[in-house]
Structures are given as C-alpha cells and as structure tokens.
Design an enzyme around this catalytic site. Structure first.
Site, mmCIF file in Angstrom:
data_model
loop_
_atom_site.group_PDB
_atom_site.id
_atom_site.type_symbol
_atom_site.label_atom_id
_atom_site.label_comp_id
_atom_site.label_asym_id
_atom_site.label_seq_id
_atom_site.Cartn_x
_atom_site.Cartn_y
_atom_site.Cartn_z
ATOM 1 N N ILE A 157 0.823 -1.203 0.000
ATOM 2 C CA ILE A 157 0.000 0.000 0.000
ATOM 3 C C ILE A 157 0.858 1.254 0.000
ATOM 4 C CG2 ILE A 157 -1.743 1.244 1.365
ATOM 5 C CD1 ILE A 157 -2.482 -1.740 2.368
ATOM 6 N N ASP A 158 1.972 1.219 0.711
ATOM 7 C CA ASP A 158 2.864 2.374 0.799
ATOM 8 C C ASP A 158 3.462 2.701 -0.561
ATOM 9 O OD1 ASP A 158 3.800 4.355 2.452
ATOM 10 O OD2 ASP A 158 5.430 3.185 3.310
ATOM 11 N N ASP A 159 4.010 1.686 -1.241
ATOM 12 C CA ASP A 159 4.571 1.915 -2.571
ATOM 13 C C ASP A 159 3.502 2.403 -3.538
ATOM 14 O OD1 ASP A 159 7.527 0.872 -3.310
ATOM 15 O OD2 ASP A 159 6.789 -0.179 -1.559
#
Length: 626
Positions: free
Chosen positions: A373-375
């Site tokens: 999710i961060d990427d």
C-alpha cells in the site's frame, strides 16, 4: 535572520539542489529505474554462508569474501550491532562468530576471543533469540527439543480461525510456513567444528509471564508432546500442503517475497522435502541470490531486500519537487518503467479482501504476489504529475486497490487489511521482529496524501484523516513504523493532513510543528536514534542526518512555516553536502522491525533532501502543483 543571511541560504540551497539533482540523475539505470543499496546487518551474510554449508554449495571464494565483509563490520569491543553506533546485539554476534569459524578464523585469534568474551558476558548461546538457535540446531549446536514448536499442521487452520497463516504479516507468514517444514524434519548437518566455547551452561533468566504467555507455554508443551509422536497421515498431508503453498509463491526472480528470511527458509524446506538442487524451483532460487549480492573492495555482502519501485517513485517525486520538467526523459522513462511494474494479479491480500480487483505496485523488481500500500501511494503521487500514455488507467486501478485495502478502523497497514491479531505476538516462537501488520501513521499518511489528490471527497480519505488525528502522540508527534521514528512519522503525517484540507493552524499541526522545533539539534539538523523504539528517552534525539532533516523540513514547509528552524535546517543541508552533490549518512534511518531490524536506504540521503530543498525554494508555488 537578516536579509543578507536569508539571501545566502537561498543561494546555497539553489546550488545544493542543482548539484544533488545532477547526482541523482547520474544514478539512473539504463532501464529507467533507480535503486540504492539496502544495507542491513551481518546476519544476512552469516546466514547465507550457513545456508550454503547446509546445502553443500559453499565455495571458498564466497566464504573468503563474506568473511572479509563480516570482519570489517566488527566493532572495537568485539561485537556486532544491528545499526550504525547501535548497542551490541548478542544474536548477531553469535551468528557472525559462527560464520567466521566457517571462514577459517581460529577461536584463539584476537578478534574471535573478543567476540567470544562479549557473547559469554551477554548470556551465551542460551540467551540468543529463537531464530539464531534454529540456525544452530541445523548443525547440531542446539537441541531441536529445546525450541518452540510450530507444526506444519498449522496449514489446516481456516482463515477465520486464530493463528491461521493469514493472521501473520506477509513477511512472517512466508517465513513461518517453511519453518514448519524445517522444524518438522529437524535436520542436523555437521560442521567442521563445534561452538562449545559460546555456551555458559546457564539457562537465561526469563521473567515468568502471565495471561497469554502462560497459556501459550502450556500449548507449547502440548505441541512438544505431539511432536514426539505426530499422526503420520496428518503430518504427511500437512507437509504436502505446506510445500505446495511455498512453491506456489515463488517469485519470478527465484525469491519468496523478495526478502531474505522466507527465501532461505523456503530453500531449506524444499530441500528437506526432496527437491533436488537441480530442480528448476531450486536452481532459480539459488541463482536469484546472486542478484542480491554486492561485491566490492570490502568483500561480499547480501541485501536483505531491494527497493527499486520505492526508490524510483521517490526519485521522480524529488526531481519534480526540484522543478525538473515533467517531460524530462529521465522522468518519463521512469514513468514508463513504473507502468510496466504495475501488478494486475491477486495475492494473499485477497484473503481479507476477496472482492477487490487487483492493482498497485510492490517494493521490489519481482514481487507480484505482494503489492504494498505504501509503494502504491508513492507511485500514484509520482505518476499523477506526468502526462505519459497509459498513466491514467493505471492510477485508477491503483487508487481503487489502495482505497479498498483500508482496515476496519480507517487506517492502512503495509500489505494486508485488518492484519492486527496480537495473539500471534504472544507465541514463544515470536521473540524477534514484528509478526503482524496493523495500520501505521506513516503508511496511512501516504495513502491520505494520494487520496487527497485523487479522491478528495472519498469516505476512505475522511476516515484516514480521522485515524491520523487520533493516532497523534501526546507530545504532538507521530510514531514512525517504517522509518526512524517520530521524525519520520511526523514528517509524513503533517504534509498529508495539509494536503487533505486540514488547516495549518489546526491544533494537531501546531503541536507537531512545536514538537519538531523542540527536537531540532543545535547544529540545525534533525536526527533520531533507532534506540527510540526501545527507550523513549531517545525519541526525537540523535545525530543529525540528511534524510531526517529533510523529513522535518517537509513537515514544517507543509505547515507554512517561515521560521528560523526552517532556515537553519536548510543551512544544515547546504553545509553538509558533499562535493559530488550527495550527503554522507552512515546512520540507519529505515525500519524493518521496530526494535529488532533496521535499514540504511542509501538513496534516502539524496531523494528526501532534494524534495525538501525543492519545496523550500518553491514554497510560494500554488499548492496544487501535484
């Protein structure tokens, strides 16, 4: 600060920014991506030698080169640490010592005597972590019966039942499953020496636990009894299911999850299950390790992971923050590469979100099973600033998947939704590293920032903002899960809140600004030692670093600050820049497992200062440039 002083800071910042951008552009690969070294600690190299010894493929060249690297990282007191200038770590020192014995270092050599003395002072092998004692058990240096049991029958637990494999974080799940196979076989391979000199003969003092700890102690004893006489039919079926699960999750580059722990344990598990070294799965796995291997004048070392998607997205955003035209070939080439890296297949995340269409991006070159999710948020923030073919549909798919991965409380974890069952953390097996993936402030902040640009009226954005406001610490900061630590969390959250429409005068933003100003070092920079994860006295304290100074500046600039704190932070970056445009940063500012495992992302020292200097110099630009 006088007008002349301000003008000098601006001039210095312009020169520093141009030099840094030139350096960053020079690091781009011909294929369009960026990737900095992901430096960790010597357990990667020690365990690589032990794996090769276990498989019978260790070579003299590999051993000599790895030994040279491991020796170079030993400190003056004889120990090894998990991060630069960190405290001695017993388990890391035990594994490094064992690897150097493999490399032929005699136990009476001065550096080995120093290491042994420190190991014994810290409690010896008996006090090392479970994972270290598993490695020792593989070679008969620790009895299997004295390790916690994780039976392969775990594979039969349904996804709704406590402690099923999907209750674990993706990195832990991919490690636990092969370990259930390894510990079921309980192999013992010989070494050309023993490690009796590292034993104290004493059991370490372990505080008597209550509640769940006591309950799981009872469970572990019951599992030990079962392990002595498991059901043959059930055990065969469990091993078969575990092995099939492992094989199905091998990535295109031969890895599992693109990270070292599940990779090495999966290789051993399959080897024990009968996979020959010339089997295509095994040859791909072993050859894939070469891609993670760095050789230079210091020896041979292994990266625990690689971060090209993350690094490339950060680099694109940094260059655009610096004023690089959106049509620059380096930027458009990176966008084309990122578009090719989009993930359009389902993975383990679908167990918790079965109806969600796939999308998004992973951290690594080849990790299609585990987008994160961060990427995805960072790639969206980069791609939306560009006009290249195919970008808008990819962004829409990424936003849909990212928003759909919200946990029930409105926050976002890194890889899974609602992966927060703390029961997993109570098992005797789990004495090292995070094993669940609950929502964190830094990941939620990046998602909020992306949603603010793409879905400004969405319920996911509103819930994310509420989650962040509730997660603020009493002192005004935010905890940083994936970077060190409160400086990272606060540096991520403040820009996200402002992007989402929270007024810079809001009390939460003002408290964060005050916290950052209170924790600015006298030299003008910011730093936070990784010991802050264990010892609150270190929160916000540490030697100034380029990446952490940039994080603080990004928050202050987003909050609209024109303060001496900002000018002094910019001056620190200008004065500490190297002639080649980069910054020195020996300190680790990335976090793998809070309190246990840390990372020095070699590109952080460059991309974040570029973003900070770029936004500082263009701080009067209308806010909707993104």
């Amino acid at each position: 600060m006088t007008t002349l002083e301000t003008r000098n800071v601006l001039t210095g910042a312009e020169h520093a920014l141009q030099s840094a951008c030139d350096h960053l552009l020079g690091l781009r690969s011909p294929e369009g991506w960026w990737k900095g070294e992901l430096q960790t600690n010597v357990t990667m190299d020690a365990e690589d030698l032990l794996l090769r010894q276990f498989l019978g493929i260790r070579t003299e060249q590999d051993t000599a080169e790895a030994g040279r690297w491991i020796r170079s990282q030993q400190r003056a007191d004889g120990t090894w640490a998990n991060f630069h200038e960190g405290p001695a770590d017993l388990s890391t020192t035990v594994e490094a010592y064992a690897a150097l014995r493999l490399a032929g270092d005699p136990p009476d050599a001065a550096h080995m005597r120093a290491a042994r003395g420190q190991i014994l002072d810290m409690g010896g092998i008996e006090a090392s972590r479970v994972f270290t004692r598993i490695w020792l058990a593989l070679f008969g240096e620790w009895p299997w019966r004295r390790l916690p049991v994780m039976p392969p029958e775990l594979m039969f637990l349904p996804s709704w039942f406590p402690l099923n494999v999907y209750d674990w974080a993706c990195w832990a799940r991919q490690t636990i499953v092969p370990l259930t196979v390894v510990t079921a076989y309980r192999p013992v391979r010989g070494l050309p020496f023993d490690l009796a000199e590292l034993r104290t003969g004493r059991e370490p003092d372990r505080a008597a636990g209550g509640g769940w700890e006591r309950a799981f102690g009872v469970l572990d004893r019951a599992l030990h009894r079962y392990e002595r006489r498991p059901s043959p039919v059930l055990r065969r079926a469990a091993l078969r299911r575990a092995v099939n699960w492992i094989v199905a999750r091998q990535e295109a580059d031969g890895s599992w999850g693109g990270i070292q722990p599940p990779w090495v344990y999966s290789v051993m598990a399959l080897h024990l299950a009968g996979y020959r070294l010339d089997h295509p799965v095994m040859t791909k796995a072993i050859k894939g390790l070469d891609r993670f291997t760095i050789r230079d004048e210091n020896g041979r070392r292994l990266e625990a992971c690689q971060s090209p998607v993350w690094d490339t997205a950060l680099a694109v955003n940094a260059l655009l923050d610096a004023g690089t035209p959106a049509g620059h070939p380096a930027v458009t080439g990176a966008a084309d590469w990122l578009l090719r890296e989009e993930i359009t297949t389902t993975g383990d995340w679908a167990v918790r979100r079965p109806g969600l269409p796939p999308g998004g991006w992973a951290f690594e070159f080849d990790n299609d099973g585990y987008p994160d999710i961060d990427d995805t948020a960072e790639v969206i923030l980069a791609l939306r600033r560009l006009d290249v073919p195919g970008v808008r549909p990819a962004i829409e798919r990424g936003v849909r998947w990212m928003a759909g991965m919200a946990s029930s409380d409105g926050g976002f974890g890194a890889f899974d939704a609602d992966n927060d069952r703390v029961l997993c953390t109570k098992l005797p097996f789990c004495d090292f590293g995070a094993v669940i993936d609950p929502p964190s402030a830094d990941v939620t902040a990046h998602v909020v920032e992306a949603l603010a640009k793409e879905r400004p009226r969405s319920p996911e954005l509103r819930r994310g903002v509420v989650w962040l406001l509730r997660a603020q610490e009493q002192d005004g900061s935010w905890f940083g899960r994936w970077g060190a630590n409160h400086v990272y969390g606060t540096g991520a959250v403040v820009p996200a809140l402002v992007a989402a429409g929270v007024d810079p005068g809001h009390s939460s933003v003002r408290r964060a600004v005050a916290w950052l100003e209170r924790h600015q070092n006298d030299d003008g920079g910011w730093g936070e030692d990784l010991r802050s994860y264990r010892d609150p006295a270190w929160i916000g304290r540490g030697a100034s670093t380029a990446s952490q100074t940039a994080w603080a500046l990004l928050a202050l600039l987003a909050a609209g600050e024109r303060s001496p704190a900002v000018e002094n932070g910019v001056r620190w970056l200008v004065e500490h820049q190297r002639p080649d445009g980069n910054w020195d940063e020996p300190y680790f500012t990335g976090t793998g497992f809070p309190g246990d495992f840390y990372i020095n992302y070699h590109l952080y020292r460059l991309v974040f200062p570029i973003s900070a200097l770029g936004r500082y110099l263009r701080r009067d630009t209308p806010p909707d440039v993104r």
